[in-house]
Design a protein around this motif. Structure first.
Motif, PDB file in Angstrom:
ATOM      1  N   GLU A 131       0.845  -1.191   0.000  1.00 23.87           N
ATOM      2  CA  GLU A 131       0.000   0.000   0.000  1.00 23.87           C
ATOM      3  C   GLU A 131       0.882   1.243   0.000  1.00 23.87           C
ATOM      4  OE1 GLU A 131      -2.936   0.029   3.033  1.00 23.87           O
ATOM      5  OE2 GLU A 131      -3.910  -1.806   2.355  1.00 23.87           O
ATOM      6  N   PHE A 132       0.486   2.227  -0.783  1.00 27.23           N
ATOM      7  CA  PHE A 132       1.276   3.444  -0.942  1.00 27.23           C
ATOM      8  C   PHE A 132       0.375   4.662  -0.791  1.00 27.23           C
ATOM      9  CE2 PHE A 132       2.990  -0.024  -3.393  1.00 27.23           C
ATOM     10  CZ  PHE A 132       4.332  -0.023  -3.053  1.00 27.23           C
ATOM     11  N   LEU A 133       0.932   5.713  -0.226  1.00 21.46           N
ATOM     12  CA  LEU A 133       0.187   6.954  -0.009  1.00 21.46           C
ATOM     13  C   LEU A 133       0.688   8.010  -0.976  1.00 21.46           C
ATOM     14  CD1 LEU A 133      -1.736   8.734   1.679  1.00 21.46           C
ATOM     15  CD2 LEU A 133       0.220   9.217   3.166  1.00 21.46           C
ATOM     16  N   ILE A 134      -0.232   8.642  -1.674  1.00 21.08           N
ATOM     17  CA  ILE A 134       0.113   9.735  -2.593  1.00 21.08           C
ATOM     18  C   ILE A 134      -0.648  10.976  -2.143  1.00 21.08           C
ATOM     19  CG2 ILE A 134      -0.032  10.555  -4.977  1.00 21.08           C
ATOM     20  CD1 ILE A 134       0.100   7.597  -5.840  1.00 21.08           C
ATOM     21  N   VAL A 135       0.084  12.067  -1.927  1.00 23.34           N
ATOM     22  CA  VAL A 135      -0.523  13.323  -1.493  1.00 23.34           C
ATOM     23  C   VAL A 135      -0.480  14.311  -2.652  1.00 23.34           C
ATOM     24  CG1 VAL A 135      -0.449  15.219   0.160  1.00 23.34           C
ATOM     25  CG2 VAL A 135       0.211  12.912   0.884  1.00 23.34           C
ATOM     26  N   LEU A 136      -1.640  14.816  -3.022  1.00 18.87           N
ATOM     27  CA  LEU A 136      -1.723  15.840  -4.060  1.00 18.87           C
ATOM     28  C   LEU A 136      -2.055  17.174  -3.407  1.00 18.87           C
ATOM     29  CD1 LEU A 136      -3.872  13.951  -6.746  1.00 18.87           C
ATOM     30  CD2 LEU A 136      -1.388  14.044  -6.552  1.00 18.87           C
ATOM     31  N   THR A 137      -1.291  18.182  -3.732  1.00 16.03           N
ATOM     32  CA  THR A 137      -1.554  19.525  -3.190  1.00 16.03           C
ATOM     33  C   THR A 137      -2.167  20.408  -4.272  1.00 16.03           C
ATOM     34  OG1 THR A 137       0.684  20.240  -3.757  1.00 16.03           O
ATOM     35  CG2 THR A 137       0.345  19.328  -1.549  1.00 16.03           C
ATOM     36  N   ALA A 138      -2.857  21.453  -3.817  1.00 15.09           N
ATOM     37  CA  ALA A 138      -3.467  22.435  -4.734  1.00 15.09           C
ATOM     38  C   ALA A 138      -4.434  21.779  -5.718  1.00 15.09           C
ATOM     39  CB  ALA A 138      -2.383  23.210  -5.476  1.00 15.09           C
ATOM     40  N   VAL A 139      -5.200  20.812  -5.223  1.00 16.34           N
ATOM     41  CA  VAL A 139      -6.230  20.194  -6.053  1.00 16.34           C
ATOM     42  C   VAL A 139      -7.510  21.012  -5.929  1.00 16.34           C
ATOM     43  CG1 VAL A 139      -7.658  18.145  -6.371  1.00 16.34           C
ATOM     44  CG2 VAL A 139      -5.236  17.900  -5.835  1.00 16.34           C
ATOM     45  N   GLU A 140      -7.941  21.604  -7.012  1.00  9.63           N
ATOM     46  CA  GLU A 140      -9.098  22.501  -6.960  1.00  9.63           C
ATOM     47  C   GLU A 140     -10.415  21.781  -7.230  1.00  9.63           C
ATOM     48  OE1 GLU A 140      -8.368  25.744  -9.561  1.00  9.63           O
ATOM     49  OE2 GLU A 140      -6.618  26.470  -8.459  1.00  9.63           O
ATOM     50  N   PRO A 179     -12.331  17.587  -7.908  1.00 16.66           N
ATOM     51  CA  PRO A 179     -12.142  16.136  -7.908  1.00 16.66           C
ATOM     52  C   PRO A 179     -11.610  15.600  -9.233  1.00 16.66           C
ATOM     53  CG  PRO A 179     -14.230  16.700  -6.870  1.00 16.66           C
ATOM     54  CD  PRO A 179     -13.684  17.975  -7.465  1.00 16.66           C
ATOM     55  N   ASP A 180     -11.975  16.262 -10.344  1.00 18.21           N
ATOM     56  CA  ASP A 180     -11.518  15.790 -11.653  1.00 18.21           C
ATOM     57  C   ASP A 180     -10.002  15.728 -11.735  1.00 18.21           C
ATOM     58  OD1 ASP A 180     -14.120  15.608 -12.341  1.00 18.21           O
ATOM     59  OD2 ASP A 180     -14.144  17.312 -13.718  1.00 18.21           O
ATOM     60  N   ALA A 181      -9.329  16.646 -11.060  1.00 12.66           N
ATOM     61  CA  ALA A 181      -7.867  16.664 -11.102  1.00 12.66           C
ATOM     62  C   ALA A 181      -7.291  15.409 -10.455  1.00 12.66           C
ATOM     63  CB  ALA A 181      -7.347  17.911 -10.392  1.00 12.66           C
ATOM     64  N   ALA A 182      -7.851  14.996  -9.317  1.00 12.96           N
ATOM     65  CA  ALA A 182      -7.396  13.770  -8.661  1.00 12.96           C
ATOM     66  C   ALA A 182      -7.703  12.552  -9.524  1.00 12.96           C
ATOM     67  CB  ALA A 182      -8.058  13.634  -7.291  1.00 12.96           C
ATOM     68  N   SER A 192      -1.964  -5.129 -10.997  1.00 12.12           N
ATOM     69  CA  SER A 192      -3.107  -4.210 -11.014  1.00 12.12           C
ATOM     70  C   SER A 192      -3.102  -3.401  -9.726  1.00 12.12           C
ATOM     71  CB  SER A 192      -4.425  -4.980 -11.152  1.00 12.12           C
ATOM     72  OG  SER A 192      -4.647  -5.790 -10.026  1.00 12.12           O
ATOM     73  N   PHE A 193      -3.636  -2.197  -9.792  1.00 12.41           N
ATOM     74  CA  PHE A 193      -3.694  -1.316  -8.642  1.00 12.41           C
ATOM     75  C   PHE A 193      -5.142  -0.898  -8.385  1.00 12.41           C
ATOM     76  CE2 PHE A 193       0.722  -1.254  -9.262  1.00 12.41           C
ATOM     77  CZ  PHE A 193       1.351  -0.616  -8.204  1.00 12.41           C
ATOM     78  N   SER A 194      -5.489  -0.783  -7.123  1.00 12.19           N
ATOM     79  CA  SER A 194      -6.786  -0.245  -6.720  1.00 12.19           C
ATOM     80  C   SER A 194      -6.515   1.042  -5.943  1.00 12.19           C
ATOM     81  CB  SER A 194      -7.556  -1.236  -5.859  1.00 12.19           C
ATOM     82  OG  SER A 194      -7.777  -2.436  -6.573  1.00 12.19           O
ATOM     83  N   ILE A 195      -7.153   2.119  -6.352  1.00 10.86           N
ATOM     84  CA  ILE A 195      -6.866   3.432  -5.783  1.00 10.86           C
ATOM     85  C   ILE A 195      -8.113   3.994  -5.095  1.00 10.86           C
ATOM     86  CG2 ILE A 195      -6.134   5.802  -6.292  1.00 10.86           C
ATOM     87  CD1 ILE A 195      -4.630   4.736  -8.695  1.00 10.86           C
ATOM     88  N   GLY A 196      -7.944   4.432  -3.853  1.00 13.79           N
ATOM     89  CA  GLY A 196      -9.015   5.108  -3.128  1.00 13.79           C
ATOM     90  C   GLY A 196      -8.643   6.576  -2.940  1.00 13.79           C
ATOM     91  N   ILE A 197      -9.616   7.448  -3.118  1.00 15.64           N
ATOM     92  CA  ILE A 197      -9.358   8.893  -3.071  1.00 15.64           C
ATOM     93  C   ILE A 197     -10.228   9.545  -2.003  1.00 15.64           C
ATOM     94  CG2 ILE A 197      -9.356  11.059  -4.380  1.00 15.64           C
ATOM     95  CD1 ILE A 197      -9.167   9.362  -6.940  1.00 15.64           C
ATOM     96  N   ALA A 198      -9.588  10.318  -1.112  1.00 11.11           N
ATOM     97  CA  ALA A 198     -10.307  11.135  -0.127  1.00 11.11           C
ATOM     98  C   ALA A 198      -9.866  12.587  -0.329  1.00 11.11           C
ATOM     99  CB  ALA A 198      -9.990  10.673   1.289  1.00 11.11           C
ATOM    100  N   LEU A 199     -10.826  13.505  -0.279  1.00  9.86           N
ATOM    101  CA  LEU A 199     -10.562  14.914  -0.569  1.00  9.86           C
ATOM    102  C   LEU A 199     -10.692  15.769   0.701  1.00  9.86           C
ATOM    103  CD1 LEU A 199     -12.597  15.196  -3.892  1.00  9.86           C
ATOM    104  CD2 LEU A 199     -10.124  14.962  -3.657  1.00  9.86           C
TER     105      LEU A 199
END
Length: 349
Positions: A3-12, A14-17, A42-49
């Motif tokens: 499992e890996f954590l990816i942090v996105l900053t300045a996401v305005e 949901p489409d960007a994520a 294969s990867f499964s990705i979960g997104i929280a905003l």
């Protein structure tokens, strides 16, 4: 871990994520070479905003993890966003998993049996053992609801061993009662098959029950059997040496290599229900079923169509040359007592 954590900053938005997730999936799912072998993953990705899905790192990671499991349940190799409904589903899943863990020790499982009938003679050529679960708190839980969960959390191994033991015990008991011997088929999950002790488990079960190997049939999915490699071939050979029959389940869904099919030690091929559902109206499907049946016959296999529900489907399968059928058109899965009554009525008819 995996499992890996990816942090996105300045996401305005949901489409960007979502676009980032799509790019990740596109890059990491490409096959790569390792020591001369082509490998894929294969990867499964979960997104929280932030801030809607949490205002702390801990809360965001928890909800992203929930979303990731939702992605897995949606077929894997995809992404999903977190929402409250998803959280409720996660709590329901946790409750179901806990109930499933107690079910085996509390003897809440039962086996029902569904006959396979030869289209030419009307004789019964086999019985498939099908797992049923009655929970005191949840009532009758359908297999489509708990089998995937059992596979995901590893419970399918002890549950599968119980099914194997119970089916063999029951089959031998029927023989001791004077009933004509009938092969009993048990579904073997990929997780069970890959365990190092599967051959020893089957051998021990046969010895404990007193059932001869020829009256046990192991149903293995087409996708599992088509995995190349010496380990798979060795396990299949050892199972065959025990006298156990093997059948290819859900045939037609795993994109088989015909060169591999000819080498499998299977004696029965079960056509997937998706083909039967299209009959009798779809002539293209009819042509495919007929061709697969002819191929299996040339390879010395008996062809069984499962999920047959109507007389029209039965007639079409007979025309296509299919050997036997299984489904509501013959009988629903039945507990032991109902099955014995059904067998007695057929003998008197």
């Amino acid at each position: 871990g995996d499992e890996f954590l990816i942090v996105l900053t300045a996401v305005e938005a949901p489409d960007a994520a979502a676009r980032v997730a799509e790019k990740i999936l596109e890059r990491v799912t490409a096959p790569f070479e390792l020591e001369g072998h082509q490998l894929g993953t294969s990867f499964s990705i979960g997104i929280a905003l932030y801030p809607d899905d949490g205002r702390s790192a801990e809360h965001l990671m928890k909800n992203a993890d929930t979303a990731m499991y939702h992605a897995k349940e949606s077929g894997r190799n995809t992404y999903r966003f977190f929402d409250e409904a998803m959280n409720a589903n996660a709590l329901e899943r946790l409750y179901l998993e806990n109930a499933l863990r107690r079910a085996l020790e509390n003897s809440e499982f039962d086996l029902h049996y569904q006959p396979q009938v030869d289209l030419g003679t009307g004789h019964i050529i086999g019985l498939e053992a099908l797992l049923r679960w009655y929970s005191p708190s949840l009532g009758n839980v359908p297999p489509i609801r708990f089998i995937p969960l059992a596979e995901e959390c590893g419970l399918i191994v002890p549950i599968g061993e119980w099914v194997l033991r119970e089916a063999c015990r029951q089959a031998r008991q029927w023989q001791d009662q004077g009933l004509p011997p009938i092969p009993v088929a048990v579904n073997l999950s990929a997780m069970q098959f890959r365990r190092d002790d599967i051959v020893a488990t089957v051998y021990r079960t046969l010895m404990d029950s007193g059932l001869k190997g020829q009256w046990l049939e192991l149903e293995l999915t087409e996708s599992l059997l088509m995995q190349s490699g010496p380990d798979v071939e060795q396990t299949l050979g050892q199972l065959k040496a025990l006298g156990v029959r093997m059948s290819i389940d859900d045939f037609g869904t795993g994109y088989s290599s015909l060169s591999s099919l000819k080498d499998l030690p299977a004696t029965k091929l079960k056509l997937d229900k998706s083909f039967i559902d299209a009959l009798p109206g779809d002539r293209r499907t009819f042509a495919v079923v007929k061709a697969m049946t002819q191929l299996a016959r040339e390879l010395g296999m008996v062809v069984v169509a499962e999920g047959v529900e109507t007389h029209a489907q039965t007639a079409a399968l007979d025309e296509a040359g299919v050997d036997a059928i299984q489904g509501y058109a013959i009988a629903r899965p039945m507990p032991e007592e109902a099955l014995l009554n059904w067998l007695n009525l057929r003998r008197k008819a």
